[in-house]
Design a protein around this motif. Structure first.
Motif, short mmCIF file in Angstrom:
data_model
loop_
_atom_site.label_atom_id
_atom_site.label_comp_id
_atom_site.label_asym_id
_atom_site.label_seq_id
_atom_site.Cartn_x
_atom_site.Cartn_y
_atom_site.Cartn_z
N ASP A 333 0.83 -1.20 0.00
CA ASP A 333 0.00 0.00 0.00
C ASP A 333 0.86 1.25 0.00
OD1 ASP A 333 -2.43 -1.38 0.07
OD2 ASP A 333 -2.43 -1.49 2.25
N PHE A 334 2.04 1.15 0.58
CA PHE A 334 2.97 2.29 0.60
C PHE A 334 4.37 1.78 0.88
CE2 PHE A 334 1.57 1.96 5.02
CZ PHE A 334 2.76 2.07 5.73
N ILE A 335 5.34 2.64 0.61
CA ILE A 335 6.75 2.35 0.89
C ILE A 335 7.28 3.43 1.82
CG2 ILE A 335 9.07 2.11 -0.10
CD1 ILE A 335 7.67 1.28 -2.74
N GLY A 336 7.85 3.01 2.93
CA GLY A 336 8.47 3.95 3.85
C GLY A 336 9.95 4.12 3.52
N ILE A 337 10.44 5.35 3.58
CA ILE A 337 11.81 5.68 3.24
C ILE A 337 12.50 6.31 4.44
CG2 ILE A 337 13.29 7.13 1.77
CD1 ILE A 337 11.03 6.99 -0.35
N ASN A 338 13.51 5.64 4.97
CA ASN A 338 14.36 6.23 6.01
C ASN A 338 15.58 6.81 5.31
OD1 ASN A 338 12.58 5.16 7.86
ND2 ASN A 338 13.99 3.67 8.71
N HIS A 339 15.64 8.13 5.23
CA HIS A 339 16.71 8.77 4.46
C HIS A 339 17.54 9.69 5.35
CE1 HIS A 339 18.91 10.51 1.14
NE2 HIS A 339 18.55 11.72 1.55
N TYR A 340 18.85 9.43 5.38
CA TYR A 340 19.75 10.23 6.21
C TYR A 340 20.96 10.79 5.45
CZ TYR A 340 17.49 8.31 10.42
OH TYR A 340 16.60 7.97 11.40
N THR A 341 21.33 10.18 4.32
CA THR A 341 22.62 10.53 3.75
C THR A 341 22.68 10.28 2.25
OG1 THR A 341 25.02 10.26 4.08
CG2 THR A 341 23.68 8.26 4.07
N THR A 342 23.68 10.90 1.63
CA THR A 342 24.03 10.67 0.24
C THR A 342 25.53 10.43 0.18
OG1 THR A 342 22.24 12.06 -0.61
CG2 THR A 342 24.12 11.72 -2.07
N GLU A 343 25.96 9.47 -0.66
CA GLU A 343 27.38 9.17 -0.79
C GLU A 343 27.73 8.92 -2.25
OE1 GLU A 343 29.15 6.87 2.80
OE2 GLU A 343 27.13 6.06 2.53
N ASP A 383 29.14 8.05 8.37
CA ASP A 383 28.72 7.91 6.98
C ASP A 383 27.45 8.71 6.66
OD1 ASP A 383 27.19 6.31 8.60
OD2 ASP A 383 27.12 4.61 7.22
N PHE A 384 27.09 9.65 7.54
CA PHE A 384 25.93 10.51 7.30
C PHE A 384 26.41 11.92 6.97
CE2 PHE A 384 22.42 8.21 9.97
CZ PHE A 384 22.62 7.06 9.22
N PHE A 385 25.99 12.41 5.80
CA PHE A 385 26.38 13.73 5.33
C PHE A 385 25.13 14.53 4.99
CE2 PHE A 385 29.70 10.69 4.35
CZ PHE A 385 30.83 11.31 4.88
N VAL A 386 25.18 15.83 5.18
CA VAL A 386 24.02 16.69 4.93
C VAL A 386 24.01 17.06 3.45
CG1 VAL A 386 22.84 18.82 5.54
CG2 VAL A 386 24.17 17.58 7.28
N VAL A 387 23.11 16.41 2.70
CA VAL A 387 23.00 16.61 1.25
C VAL A 387 21.51 16.66 0.91
CG1 VAL A 387 23.75 15.82 -1.03
CG2 VAL A 387 25.11 15.23 0.98
N PRO A 388 20.86 17.79 1.08
CA PRO A 388 19.41 17.84 0.88
C PRO A 388 18.93 17.34 -0.47
CG PRO A 388 20.13 19.81 2.03
CD PRO A 388 21.37 19.07 1.61
N ARG A 389 19.72 17.52 -1.52
CA ARG A 389 19.27 17.06 -2.84
C ARG A 389 19.08 15.55 -2.88
NH1 ARG A 389 24.80 18.05 -3.54
NH2 ARG A 389 26.02 16.20 -4.24
N GLY A 390 19.71 14.84 -1.94
CA GLY A 390 19.59 13.39 -1.93
C GLY A 390 18.19 12.90 -1.71
N ILE A 391 17.36 13.67 -1.00
CA ILE A 391 15.99 13.22 -0.75
C ILE A 391 15.19 13.24 -2.06
CG2 ILE A 391 14.85 15.42 -0.13
CD1 ILE A 391 13.62 13.83 2.27
N GLU A 392 15.52 14.16 -2.96
CA GLU A 392 14.87 14.14 -4.28
C GLU A 392 15.33 12.93 -5.07
OE1 GLU A 392 14.11 16.86 -8.27
OE2 GLU A 392 15.54 17.55 -6.75
N GLY A 393 16.62 12.62 -4.99
CA GLY A 393 17.14 11.47 -5.73
C GLY A 393 16.46 10.18 -5.34
N ILE A 394 16.37 9.91 -4.04
CA ILE A 394 15.81 8.63 -3.61
C ILE A 394 14.30 8.59 -3.83
CG2 ILE A 394 15.51 9.29 -1.17
CD1 ILE A 394 16.58 5.84 -2.62
N VAL A 395 13.60 9.69 -3.62
CA VAL A 395 12.15 9.70 -3.85
C VAL A 395 11.84 9.47 -5.33
CG1 VAL A 395 10.10 11.17 -3.88
CG2 VAL A 395 11.50 11.03 -1.82
N MET A 396 12.59 10.12 -6.21
CA MET A 396 12.32 9.94 -7.64
C MET A 396 12.69 8.53 -8.10
SD MET A 396 10.83 12.67 -8.40
CE MET A 396 10.70 12.51 -10.17
N TYR A 397 13.72 7.95 -7.50
CA TYR A 397 14.07 6.55 -7.80
C TYR A 397 12.91 5.63 -7.44
CZ TYR A 397 16.33 1.96 -7.16
OH TYR A 397 16.65 0.63 -7.20
#
Length: 515
Positions: A333-343, A383-397
């Motif tokens: 019904d839905f997918i949960g995304i735990n997002h903290y970092t981009t590498e 291994d956690f870095f502040v990269v706000p654009r990463g949330i767009e990357g993973i959501v669009m994926y």
């Protein structure tokens, strides 16, 4: 009383009363509550093992994490979660903190060991049922929707001892029974269910690297007394995927129509970018995403493991029987995304790599640094870095791979090191972190991604797994000696963000040494 202590006490009082706002460096935020749909859920998240404590209270049995955290040398600061935040006894106080913030929902997990101390081999624990009934009822009285996770890493140790936990297909029966007990007891008031939180994390750490329970691994991935890193992660994942399918099938057949809820799964979802802009590194990104995310979601969406994995793992990757494939017909019904970092990801399949930093057998090198420059600001998690654009990357994926299945950002948070209380309370970096990620997320929602909620990790500072109490993610500072909760500046910010009435929020900042 020392002057420093007086300053801290005054700061506590002002924060608790909601009267303190920083005094200098005024600026206007770039994101507002009204940039999201009215139905969009904003909340906070926790997990039972990390906050409840009461590990021998209420007829609860020992979990695998209870046992593991008592083994000398396993937890970085030598601590355990026997007490943690004592949420088991202080949950009403914590609900008041949430109510004061003005959140729409609270994401929490249920302790399997508290509800079914002996798994399906014993009685349902009435004291465990009573605790979660009281928690859910109190949330609803305060207008807060419960968003429930059935499993957040920990399982009854008895199941590990009896048949090997996730390495046995028997756990599918146990998890299905546990889920049914929870649907029956709480489903009349719970609209949102997730089966598992971040199974990719505990499979990797438990069966590939051996750093977390059950501590199984083999060379070259780890140095354990037992285990097989080339085989057991795939067996454990197979049983976990089918356990999700078992629970979802039960929910669909017996409960969903009358209870009107949704059921999904949550995956820890880093975003990856190619180290260099070349075909090999771009393909490496796709392998990294497959081994980290699609491994657990593709079977639930398409009935099989990712082709990117089959090409690499071959016959060691299990196949689904005809009967198992019927179970997998129950879609998410839905997918949960735990997002903290981009590498960054660099190819190691067709290129030479000098480092073993990898994602399983994906043959990639993962790093947050390139040419001496970090991909984003580092945090207290290495291994956690502040990269706000990463949330767009993973959501669009996720949007593109899974046909825009509804999504929730089930965790997003900023890691601070434990230090002086005034440093912890003055968490302007956390405010900037959430503002940056929410600003990008609001744009992604406007682009058509079906994201329906955002949960900050975490409501409270808590037991942070292998790091013990050395790292703090909370909106509220917890003194682990007295268990007193104190709102940080980020709590004041979140409260004001959630109370916006189509107005721009202004946050003014200072540091405590100017008080």
């Amino acid at each position: 009383m020392r002057s420093e202590a007086c300053s801290v006490l005054l700061l506590r009082l002002l924060l608790v009363q909601g009267l303190f706002l920083p005094l200098t460096s005024s600026r206007t935020t770039t994101v507002h509550r009204d940039q999201f749909p009215p139905s969009f859920l904003f909340g906070t998240a926790t997990s039972s093992f990390q906050i409840e404590g009461g590990y021998l209270e209420g007829n609860k049995s020992l979990s695998n994490w209870d046992v593991f955290s008592h083994i000398p040398g396993k937890i970085e600061d030598g601590s355990n979660a026997d007490v943690a935040d004592n949420h088991y006894n202080l949950f009403m106080e914590d609900i008041e903190l949430m109510h004061d913030l003005g959140v729409d929902a609270y994401r929490f997990s249920i302790s399997w060991s508290r509800v079914l101390p002996k798994g399906r081999f014993g009685e349902v624990n009435s004291e465990g049922i009573e605790f979660y009934n009281n928690l859910i009822d109190a949330l609803l009285v305060r207008g807060i929707k419960p968003f429930v996770t059935l499993n957040h890493y920990d399982i009854p140790q008895l199941l590990e001892d009896r048949y090997g936990g996730w390495l046995s297909s028997e756990i599918q029966l146990d998890f299905g029974y546990f889920a049914q007990v929870c649907f029956e007891a709480f489903g009349d008031r719970v609209t949102y269910w997730t089966t598992f939180n971040a199974p990719n994390v505990f499979i990797y750490n438990g069966y590939l690297l051996g750093t977390c329970p059950p501590g199984r691994c083999s060379y070259p991935f780890g140095n354990c007394s037992y285990g097989d890193s080339a085989l057991e992660p795939y067996i454990a994942t197979h049983n976990l995927v089918l356990s999700h399918a078992t629970a979802a099938q039960i929910y669909r057949k017996y409960y969903q129509e009358k209870q009107g809820g949704m059921i999904g799964i949550v995956i820890a979802a880093a975003w990856f970018e190619p180290y260099d802009d070349n075909p090999a590194d771009r393909l490496a990104v796709q392998r990294a995403l497959a081994f980290n995310f699609a491994w657990f979601v593709d079977p639930l969406a398409y009935g099989d493991y990712p082709p990117e994995m089959r090409q690499v793992v071959g016959s060691r990757l299990p196949t689904f029987t005809t009967e198992e494939q019927k179970k997998l017909d129950v879609k998410l019904d839905f997918i949960g995304i735990n997002h903290y970092t981009t590498e960054y990801v660099k190819d190691c399949m067709f290129s030479f790599c000098t480092s073993a930093l990898s994602i399983g057998e994906a043959s990639v090198y993962v790093t947050g640094e390139k040419d001496g420059v970090y991909i984003g600001e580092p945090t207290a998690m290495s291994d956690f870095f502040v990269v706000p654009r990463g949330i767009e990357g993973i959501v669009m994926y996720v949007k593109e791979r899974y046909n825009n299945t509804p999504m929730f950002i089930t965790e997003n948070g900023y890691a601070q090191p434990t230090g002086p209380i005034d440093d912890s309370l003055n968490d302007t970096k956390r405010i900037e972190f959430h503002e940056g990620y929410l600003a990008v997320l609001s744009e992604v929602v406007r682009k058509g991604a079906d994201v329906r909620g955002y949960f900050i990790w975490s409501l409270l500072d808590n037991f942070e797994w292998l790091h013990g109490y050395l790292i703090r993610f909370g909106l509220h500072y917890v003194d682990f000696q007295t268990l007193e909760r104190t709102p940080k500046w980020s709590a004041t910010w979140y409260k004001e963000f959630l109370s916006q009435d189509n107005k721009t929020q202004t946050i003014r900042k200072t540091s405590t040494n100017k008080m």
